[in-house]
Structure formats: structure tokens, C-alpha cells
Write a protein that holds these residues in place. Structure first.
Motif, mmCIF file in Angstrom:
data_model
loop_
_atom_site.group_PDB
_atom_site.id
_atom_site.type_symbol
_atom_site.label_atom_id
_atom_site.label_comp_id
_atom_site.label_asym_id
_atom_site.label_seq_id
_atom_site.Cartn_x
_atom_site.Cartn_y
_atom_site.Cartn_z
ATOM 1 N N HIS A 163 20.557 -12.951 -16.201
ATOM 2 C CA HIS A 163 20.860 -12.035 -17.312
ATOM 3 C C HIS A 163 21.915 -11.055 -16.821
ATOM 4 C CE1 HIS A 163 20.275 -10.188 -21.104
ATOM 5 N NE2 HIS A 163 19.713 -9.083 -20.649
ATOM 6 N N HIS A 164 23.135 -11.240 -17.260
ATOM 7 C CA HIS A 164 24.274 -10.529 -16.678
ATOM 8 C C HIS A 164 24.776 -9.415 -17.587
ATOM 9 C CE1 HIS A 164 24.095 -14.597 -14.964
ATOM 10 N NE2 HIS A 164 24.246 -13.914 -13.846
ATOM 11 N N PRO A 165 24.902 -8.213 -17.034
ATOM 12 C CA PRO A 165 25.341 -7.071 -17.840
ATOM 13 C C PRO A 165 26.853 -7.020 -17.995
ATOM 14 C CG PRO A 165 24.953 -6.351 -15.595
ATOM 15 C CD PRO A 165 24.566 -7.809 -15.657
ATOM 16 N N TRP A 166 27.281 -6.255 -18.989
ATOM 17 C CA TRP A 166 28.667 -5.802 -19.054
ATOM 18 C C TRP A 166 28.658 -4.472 -18.322
ATOM 19 C CZ3 TRP A 166 30.882 -1.267 -20.265
ATOM 20 C CH2 TRP A 166 32.269 -1.254 -20.355
ATOM 21 N N TRP A 167 29.650 -4.243 -17.473
ATOM 22 C CA TRP A 167 29.693 -2.953 -16.797
ATOM 23 C C TRP A 167 31.110 -2.568 -16.454
ATOM 24 C CZ3 TRP A 167 26.400 -4.278 -11.879
ATOM 25 C CH2 TRP A 167 27.029 -5.268 -11.124
ATOM 26 N N SER A 168 31.249 -1.270 -16.154
ATOM 27 C CA SER A 168 32.531 -0.768 -15.685
ATOM 28 C C SER A 168 32.261 0.232 -14.575
ATOM 29 C CB SER A 168 33.323 -0.110 -16.821
ATOM 30 O OG SER A 168 32.668 1.065 -17.256
ATOM 31 N N ASN A 169 33.249 0.372 -13.707
ATOM 32 C CA ASN A 169 33.142 1.291 -12.587
ATOM 33 C C ASN A 169 34.455 2.042 -12.439
ATOM 34 O OD1 ASN A 169 33.859 0.998 -9.223
ATOM 35 N ND2 ASN A 169 32.297 2.435 -9.910
ATOM 36 N N VAL A 170 34.358 3.361 -12.428
ATOM 37 C CA VAL A 170 35.497 4.210 -12.124
ATOM 38 C C VAL A 170 35.015 5.210 -11.089
ATOM 39 C CG1 VAL A 170 37.179 5.868 -12.990
ATOM 40 C CG2 VAL A 170 36.466 3.955 -14.436
ATOM 41 N N TYR A 171 35.567 5.096 -9.901
ATOM 42 C CA TYR A 171 35.226 5.914 -8.739
ATOM 43 C C TYR A 171 33.714 5.979 -8.525
ATOM 44 C CZ TYR A 171 34.893 9.672 -5.354
ATOM 45 O OH TYR A 171 34.580 10.410 -4.251
ATOM 46 N N ASN A 172 33.050 7.069 -8.914
ATOM 47 C CA ASN A 172 31.625 7.223 -8.612
ATOM 48 C C ASN A 172 30.724 6.996 -9.822
ATOM 49 O OD1 ASN A 172 32.332 9.598 -9.984
ATOM 50 N ND2 ASN A 172 30.851 10.826 -8.857
ATOM 51 N N THR A 219 25.761 8.030 -11.931
ATOM 52 C CA THR A 219 26.749 8.772 -11.140
ATOM 53 C C THR A 219 26.297 8.823 -9.691
ATOM 54 O OG1 THR A 219 27.299 10.115 -13.061
ATOM 55 C CG2 THR A 219 28.003 10.951 -10.920
ATOM 56 N N PHE A 220 27.240 8.583 -8.787
ATOM 57 C CA PHE A 220 26.954 8.533 -7.355
ATOM 58 C C PHE A 220 27.842 9.524 -6.618
ATOM 59 C CE2 PHE A 220 25.852 4.581 -9.322
ATOM 60 C CZ PHE A 220 24.592 4.330 -8.811
ATOM 61 N N ALA A 221 27.581 9.708 -5.349
ATOM 62 C CA ALA A 221 28.349 10.652 -4.536
ATOM 63 C C ALA A 221 29.802 10.215 -4.388
ATOM 64 C CB ALA A 221 27.710 10.823 -3.160
ATOM 65 N N ASP A 222 30.019 8.883 -4.310
ATOM 66 C CA ASP A 222 31.370 8.380 -4.097
ATOM 67 C C ASP A 222 31.456 6.917 -4.520
ATOM 68 O OD1 ASP A 222 30.147 6.943 -1.980
ATOM 69 O OD2 ASP A 222 30.762 8.428 -0.500
ATOM 70 N N GLU A 279 29.016 4.352 -2.624
ATOM 71 C CA GLU A 279 27.635 4.328 -3.116
ATOM 72 C C GLU A 279 27.546 3.601 -4.458
ATOM 73 O OE1 GLU A 279 25.460 7.975 -3.237
ATOM 74 O OE2 GLU A 279 25.855 8.412 -1.130
ATOM 75 N N ALA A 280 28.526 3.819 -5.317
ATOM 76 C CA ALA A 280 28.555 3.133 -6.608
ATOM 77 C C ALA A 280 28.666 1.626 -6.403
ATOM 78 C CB ALA A 280 29.715 3.647 -7.456
ATOM 79 N N PHE A 281 29.500 1.215 -5.475
ATOM 80 C CA PHE A 281 29.709 -0.206 -5.230
ATOM 81 C C PHE A 281 28.474 -0.860 -4.606
ATOM 82 C CE2 PHE A 281 31.497 -4.058 -3.478
ATOM 83 C CZ PHE A 281 32.342 -4.459 -4.492
ATOM 84 N N VAL A 282 27.795 -0.170 -3.714
ATOM 85 C CA VAL A 282 26.559 -0.694 -3.128
ATOM 86 C C VAL A 282 25.530 -0.911 -4.235
ATOM 87 C CG1 VAL A 282 24.597 -0.111 -1.637
ATOM 88 C CG2 VAL A 282 26.931 0.223 -0.804
ATOM 89 N N PHE A 283 25.408 0.061 -5.142
ATOM 90 C CA PHE A 283 24.505 -0.057 -6.282
ATOM 91 C C PHE A 283 24.868 -1.274 -7.134
ATOM 92 C CE2 PHE A 283 23.924 1.047 -10.833
ATOM 93 C CZ PHE A 283 22.537 1.093 -10.883
#
Length: 80
Positions: A37-46, A14-17, A20-24
């Protein structure tokens, strides 16, 4: 904290916004590409959820996943 369940190593960050999540995610993408080695991931807002499993080993958690998880944690600590 990473949790191993159903042949996956999973963690939600969890990030501030969104920015920050996208930079990570960008830093993790560069790391994953370098390791091949590529992960599965998802991003919703932070929030960024990452799942790791080794496809070459039959979609189970291996040392490769734990090594990537540790490297991701280092990126997260540096970005916090």
C-alpha cells in the motif's frame, strides 16, 4: 494529526533536518512495500507530507489507509 479531506488521509511531519526526514521516509517506504500500500508523498528539506488513499477502492479512504497511518505514526514516535 491525520486529516481526512477530499478522499485522502493527509499529514505533514516535521523533522530537525533533511537527513532525519529521509530516514523516516526510508522506514515508511519499507513498511508501505511490506503492506503493498504505497502513499503519495512529498519532501522539502525537513518536511514530509503523506497522502493516503486506496486506489483499488476507487481512490477513497479505507481501513487500509487508517491502518497504514497508524503504523506510520508509530514509526514517527520511535524516530522522535
Amino acid at each position: 494529526m491525520w486529516i481526512e479531506h477530499s478522499n485522502k488521509l493527509t499529514r505533514t511531519f516535521t523533522f530537525a533536518d533533511f537527513r532525519e526526514a529521509f530516514v523516516f521516509m526510508t522506514k515508511v517506504a519499507e513498511l508501505a512495500e511490506a503492506q503493498g500500500h504505497h502513499p503519495w508523498w512529498s519532501n522539502v528539506y525537513n518536511k514530509v507530507t503523506i497522502e493516503l488513499t486506496t486506489h483499488d477502492a476507487g481512490n477513497v479512504v479505507t481501513e487500509k489507509d487508517y491502518n497504514l497511518a497508524e503504523a506510520i505514526d508509530i514509526i514517527h514516535r520511535k524516530s522522535s
